[in-house]
Enzyme design. Structure first.
Site, PDB file in Angstrom:
ATOM      1  N   ARG A 195       5.228 -17.378 -68.190  1.00 49.93           N
ATOM      2  CA  ARG A 195       4.531 -16.126 -68.533  1.00 49.93           C
ATOM      3  C   ARG A 195       4.739 -15.775 -69.990  1.00 49.93           C
ATOM      4  O   ARG A 195       5.868 -15.825 -70.475  1.00 49.93           O
ATOM      5  CB  ARG A 195       5.062 -14.969 -67.673  1.00 49.93           C
ATOM      6  CG  ARG A 195       4.631 -15.118 -66.260  1.00 49.93           C
ATOM      7  CD  ARG A 195       4.947 -13.907 -65.403  1.00 49.93           C
ATOM      8  NE  ARG A 195       4.352 -14.162 -64.116  1.00 49.93           N
ATOM      9  CZ  ARG A 195       4.848 -13.786 -62.949  1.00 49.93           C
ATOM     10  NH1 ARG A 195       5.971 -13.090 -62.900  1.00 49.93           N
ATOM     11  NH2 ARG A 195       4.228 -14.074 -61.838  1.00 49.93           N
TER      12      ARG A 195
ATOM     13  N   ASP B 290      20.402 -14.256 -60.395  1.00 53.57           N
ATOM     14  CA  ASP B 290      19.954 -15.057 -61.532  1.00 53.57           C
ATOM     15  C   ASP B 290      19.260 -14.231 -62.618  1.00 53.57           C
ATOM     16  O   ASP B 290      19.129 -14.681 -63.747  1.00 53.57           O
ATOM     17  CB  ASP B 290      18.998 -16.168 -61.061  1.00 53.57           C
ATOM     18  CG  ASP B 290      17.837 -15.641 -60.205  1.00 53.57           C
ATOM     19  OD1 ASP B 290      17.746 -14.410 -60.025  1.00 53.57           O
ATOM     20  OD2 ASP B 290      17.032 -16.447 -59.719  1.00 53.57           O
ATOM     21  N   HIS B 291      18.818 -13.016 -62.304  1.00 55.17           N
ATOM     22  CA  HIS B 291      18.050 -12.238 -63.280  1.00 55.17           C
ATOM     23  C   HIS B 291      18.938 -11.336 -64.142  1.00 55.17           C
ATOM     24  O   HIS B 291      18.898 -11.388 -65.355  1.00 55.17           O
ATOM     25  CB  HIS B 291      17.028 -11.351 -62.560  1.00 55.17           C
ATOM     26  CG  HIS B 291      15.796 -12.067 -62.098  1.00 55.17           C
ATOM     27  ND1 HIS B 291      15.819 -13.077 -61.180  1.00 55.17           N
ATOM     28  CD2 HIS B 291      14.489 -11.896 -62.420  1.00 55.17           C
ATOM     29  CE1 HIS B 291      14.577 -13.503 -60.964  1.00 55.17           C
ATOM     30  NE2 HIS B 291      13.751 -12.800 -61.704  1.00 55.17           N
TER      31      HIS B 291
ATOM     32  N   SER C  31       4.403 -10.463 -61.690  1.00 56.49           N
ATOM     33  CA  SER C  31       5.615 -10.323 -60.888  1.00 56.49           C
ATOM     34  C   SER C  31       5.378  -9.615 -59.562  1.00 56.49           C
ATOM     35  O   SER C  31       4.490  -8.774 -59.439  1.00 56.49           O
ATOM     36  CB  SER C  31       6.622  -9.526 -61.706  1.00 56.49           C
ATOM     37  OG  SER C  31       7.516  -8.846 -60.875  1.00 56.49           O
TER      38      SER C  31
ATOM     39  N   ARG D 220       7.471  -7.555 -58.341  1.00 63.45           N
ATOM     40  CA  ARG D 220       8.379  -6.404 -58.297  1.00 63.45           C
ATOM     41  C   ARG D 220       7.737  -5.195 -57.615  1.00 63.45           C
ATOM     42  O   ARG D 220       6.743  -4.654 -58.075  1.00 63.45           O
ATOM     43  CB  ARG D 220       8.874  -6.055 -59.706  1.00 63.45           C
ATOM     44  CG  ARG D 220       7.823  -5.628 -60.681  1.00 63.45           C
ATOM     45  CD  ARG D 220       8.355  -5.593 -62.107  1.00 63.45           C
ATOM     46  NE  ARG D 220       8.627  -6.937 -62.575  1.00 63.45           N
ATOM     47  CZ  ARG D 220       8.577  -7.312 -63.849  1.00 63.45           C
ATOM     48  NH1 ARG D 220       8.306  -6.440 -64.790  1.00 63.45           N
ATOM     49  NH2 ARG D 220       8.836  -8.551 -64.187  1.00 63.45           N
TER      50      ARG D 220
ATOM     51  N   ASP E 289       9.947 -12.776 -54.974  1.00 61.97           N
ATOM     52  CA  ASP E 289       9.717 -13.183 -56.354  1.00 61.97           C
ATOM     53  C   ASP E 289       8.415 -13.968 -56.374  1.00 61.97           C
ATOM     54  O   ASP E 289       8.168 -14.804 -55.500  1.00 61.97           O
ATOM     55  CB  ASP E 289      10.868 -14.066 -56.853  1.00 61.97           C
ATOM     56  CG  ASP E 289      10.765 -14.276 -58.354  1.00 61.97           C
ATOM     57  OD1 ASP E 289      11.503 -13.608 -59.104  1.00 61.97           O
ATOM     58  OD2 ASP E 289       9.922 -15.086 -58.771  1.00 61.97           O
TER      59      ASP E 289
HETATM   60  C1  MIC Z   1       9.177 -12.454 -63.183  1.00 61.87           C
HETATM   61  O1  MIC Z   1       9.135 -13.643 -63.462  1.00 61.87           O
HETATM   62  O2  MIC Z   1       8.384 -11.618 -63.634  1.00 61.87           O
HETATM   63  C2  MIC Z   1      10.242 -11.981 -62.206  1.00 61.87           C
HETATM   64  C3  MIC Z   1      11.188 -11.145 -62.969  1.00 61.87           C
HETATM   65  O3  MIC Z   1      10.940 -13.091 -61.702  1.00 61.87           O
HETATM   66  C4  MIC Z   1       9.558 -11.224 -61.077  1.00 61.87           C
HETATM   67  C5  MIC Z   1      10.468 -10.562 -60.137  1.00 61.87           C
HETATM   68  C6  MIC Z   1      11.051  -9.277 -60.654  1.00 61.87           C
HETATM   69  O4  MIC Z   1      10.358  -8.520 -61.310  1.00 61.87           O
HETATM   70  O5  MIC Z   1      12.223  -9.053 -60.375  1.00 61.87           O
HETATM   71  C7  MIC Z   1       8.567 -12.059 -60.255  1.00 61.87           C
HETATM   72  O6  MIC Z   1       8.090 -13.068 -60.717  1.00 61.87           O
HETATM   73  O7  MIC Z   1       8.235 -11.668 -59.132  1.00 61.87           O
HETATM   74 FE1  SF4 Z   2      13.301 -15.940 -63.486  1.00 58.81          FE
HETATM   75 FE2  SF4 Z   2      10.851 -15.015 -62.991  1.00 58.81          FE
HETATM   76 FE3  SF4 Z   2      11.418 -16.289 -65.278  1.00 58.81          FE
HETATM   77 FE4  SF4 Z   2      11.364 -17.645 -63.049  1.00 58.81          FE
HETATM   78  S1  SF4 Z   2       9.661 -16.610 -64.003  1.00 58.81           S
HETATM   79  S2  SF4 Z   2      12.907 -17.795 -64.635  1.00 58.81           S
HETATM   80  S3  SF4 Z   2      12.186 -16.182 -61.577  1.00 58.81           S
HETATM   81  S4  SF4 Z   2      12.241 -14.318 -64.600  1.00 58.81           S
END
Ligand code: MIC
Ligand code: SF4
Length: 658
Positions: free
Chosen positions: A379, A64-65, A547, A549, A119
């Site tokens: 975010r 999905d990313h 995140s 990550r 995630d």
């Molecule tokens: C995000 O919302 O920051 C992400 C991208 O979904 C991350 C995961 C990632 O960095 O791949 C998260 O929320 O953990």
């Molecule tokens: Fe995707 Fe993270 Fe954004 Fe949710 S917050 S839509 S998991 S990038």
């Protein structure tokens, strides 16, 4: 003894430790969830554990990313993930099927179970009465292999909901209000549990918006009871068998109780550039906007899109606004297509984006310089949209739709007066469209053994950490302030496609701090590594927010960073640092933070000895000639992992017969 719902589920899953706030515990994980941007590393690490099949009740891998597919990297990831999932016993949700959290809520989550996801928004399924926790990829890989998940036994904050939301006020406004009370820092090792009569007025997708964005509080997770609303939702998803009623005991003890009267809430907005920079929308109404996006795992459900469609029906968006919609899943997209809501949105001027993370993680739709973007996301960290100096506001779908019509930030309650619109209440559907054809089931074990895994050249197995030196000598390569997010440490957006290639991705560590014409953080860190020295990062409060990550630890480790010195460090990032053998150290006296300068040479004599047995470590500032104390907040297991050079090496060592 009467218990909170959180403790009931923890109790049923406890495999190690004592259920007492602050104690280290291990719990059994029923389900896991991974997404592509963290998932390739998870599966590469899972493979290096040498296990043939996952040992959970259910594991699902989502794409999905990384779906923009400029260059071969993204598709290489998809092919790897699809082929490895089939082989090791994991369901695979193909690109286009939707955002992991939305799809997991719709098709897999079940009350009372534990879910671990790579995630940070995994707590979305807390809306179903699940104990759903976000973690680093290595922890998820280990849970996929049947290992326990280790965490600090949380304190439970009860949020007592009373009343009922007024028209035009949405569940997004509940979590924004809570963020204005608790902020994004200082809530580590807490769980938020909702209870009280207001709960039953909220549908499961509304609850999921609240638990999803609960991640921004920095808590371990958030959870709602499982009740008739849950039963209705699961029945409408054609999985009534997964329902079971669950709630805290009536006299359960909470460590703190926050009262929220839903009837008193008003539309809220998080202003640039932190999710806790919250004000009532009416205070900022009239601010000119150029972009509106409805989507992300926070607010992209059938009801979210339908309410926006009802508001926009028969109207046009303001010509100065670009309006994007990203339905959270293929189910949502199919439903709004059939109901006609999509046609209303398109007629109003919406641009249909993929059912994916998209703009939420800077994958397109970046706003222009100096413009204001209004999003229903979770975010708004600086630069996350892909534009430096962005001005991103987080709001509900109601506020977003109203503002798209007016071309300025608009309190949706004023629509009645402005355009004569009464609140178009939307009821949740009795039946959702069920079509799991984009979810590949795993191969049966007898066929899986011979299945081929597709590994494109951009998928590189990550390096393992080296043992920590007895005495650590290193230079402060960066001194940063409070609330440094993992987006600051390891940018996503245009760099997201390098997730499966650590040497390449590492070039962008702390990219937002790099200055043109000067050596980058990565270059300086690698230069130290060559001399046998370490890089050190010094930070303020709440380091590593946001995140999950693990690249925010994995890539700095690859560059040779061995210690982080901060006033406080957030839960998931702290675990990731330990898993990759970077020592998290807190200032014993926060005032020492002020005494350290960038480029100072620090020395930590007998670091490994301190990790073995002490709670404090002496740090000598060679450049300025003074010593100070650092705190080591480590469980016994954390110490063993650090001394073994990371979780993978620790697990291998444990598996070896002595
Ligand atoms: C995000 O919302 O920051 C992400 C991208 O979904 C991350 C995961 C990632 O960095 O791949 C998260 O929320 O953990
Ligand atoms: Fe995707 Fe993270 Fe954004 Fe949710 S917050 S839509 S998991 S990038």
């Amino acid at each position: 003894m009467s218990q909170t719902l959180t403790y009931k589920i923890l109790q049923q899953h406890l495999v190690e430790g004592k259920l007492q706030p602050g104690e280290p515990i291990g719990i059994r994980i029923d389900q896991t969830l991974t997404q592509d941007a963290t998932g390739t590393t998870v599966f590469l690490l899972f493979e290096s554990m040498g296990l043939a099949r996952v040992r959970t009740e259910l594991s699902v891998s989502y794409v999905d990313h990384n779906m923009a597919q400029f260059g071969p990297e993204n598709h290489n990831d998809h092919l790897y993930l699809q082929s490895i999932a089939r082989k090791v016993g994991v369901y695979h949700s193909r690109p286009g099927n939707g955002i992991c959290h939305q799809v997991h809520l719709e098709r897999f989550g079940r009350p009372g179970a534990t879910l671990l996801g790579s995630d940070s928004h995994t707590p979305t399924c807390g809306g179903l009465g699940m104990l759903a926790i976000g973690a680093g990829g290595l922890d998820v890989a280990s849970a996929m292999g049947g290992g326990a998940f280790y965490l600090t036994c949380p304190k439970v904050i009860g949020v007592h909901l009373t009343g009922r939301l007024h028209d035009w006020v949405s569940s997004k406004d509940i979590i924004l209000t809570l963020l204005s009370i608790l902020s994004t820092k200082g809530n580590v090792d807490c769980v938020i549990e909702y209870f009280g009569p207001g709960v039953q007025t909220l549908t499961v997708p509304q609850r999921a918006t609240v638990t999803n964005m609960g991640a921004e509080l920095g808590v371990t997770t958030s959870i709602f009871p499982s009740d008739e609303m849950t039963e209705q939702f699961l029945a409408a998803q054609n999985r009534p068998q997964h329902y079971r009623p669950l709630a805290a005991d009536p006299d359960a003890h909470y460590d703190r109780i926050i009262e929220i009267n839903l009837s008193k809430l008003v539309p809220m907005a998080a202003c640039p550039s932190s999710p806790d920079n919250v004000v009532p929308v009416e205070e900022i109404a009239g601010r000119k906007i150029h972009q509106v996006v409805i989507g992300s795992c926070t607010n992209s459900s059938y009801t979210d899109l339908t309410i926006a469609a009802e508001i926009l029906k028969g109207r046009k968006i303001d010509p100065s606004v670009e309006f994007g919609i990203a339905p959270g899943s293929r189910q949502v997209l199919q439903m709004i297509t059939r109901s006609g809501a999509l046609a209303d949105l398109l007629a109003a001027g919406a641009r249909l984006l993929e059912s994916a993370c998209g703009p939420c993680i800077g994958q397109g739709f970046s706003p222009g310089d100096g413009t204001v973007t209004l999003r229903t996301f979770n975010r708004n960290f600086a630069g996350r949209t892909g534009t430096k100096g962005d001005q991103c506001y987080l709001v509900s779908p109601e506020t977003a739709a109203a503002s798209a019509i007016m071309g300025e930030i608009t309190d949706p309650r004023s629509l009645k007066e402005m355009i004569g619109l009464r609140y178009p209440a939307v009821k949740p559907p009795k039946e959702y469209v069920i079509d799991d054809s984009m979810i590949d089931p795993p191969l049966p074990p007898e066929e899986a053994a011979n299945a081929v895994v597709i590994r494109g050249p951009t998928i590189v197995v990550p390096e393992s950490p080296r043992p920590l030196p007895e005495t650590l000598t290193g230079q402060v390569l960066l001194k940063c302030g409070d609330k440094i997010t993992t987006d600051h440490i390891m940018p996503a957006g245009a760099f997201l496609k390098y997730r499966s290639n650590v040497p390449e991705y590492s070039k962008y560590v702390f990219n937002s701090f790099n200055e043109e014409g000067k050596p980058t953080f990565a270059q300086r860190c690698l230069a130290l590594k060559k001399q046998g020295l370490s890089g050190i990062v010094v930070a303020g409060e709440s380091y590593g927010q946001g995140s999950s990550r693990e690249h925010a630890a994995l890539c700095p480790m690859y560059l040779g960073l061995r210690a982080v010195l901060a006033k406080s460090i957030e839960r998931i990032h702290r675990a990731n640092l330990i898993n990759f053998a970077i020592v998290p150290i807190e200032f014993a006296a926060p005032a020492d933070y002020d005494r350290i300068q960038s480029d100072d040479m620090l020395e930590i004599p007998d670091l490994t000895g301190a990790i073995r047995s002490a709670n404090e470590v002496e740090i000598f500032n060679r450049t300025q000639g003074f010593s100070f104390q650092g705190r080591l907040v480590l469980s016994h297991r954390d110490r063993e992992i650090l001394l073994a050079a990371g979780l993978l090496n620790y697990a291998k060592k444990k598996a070896m017969p002595s």
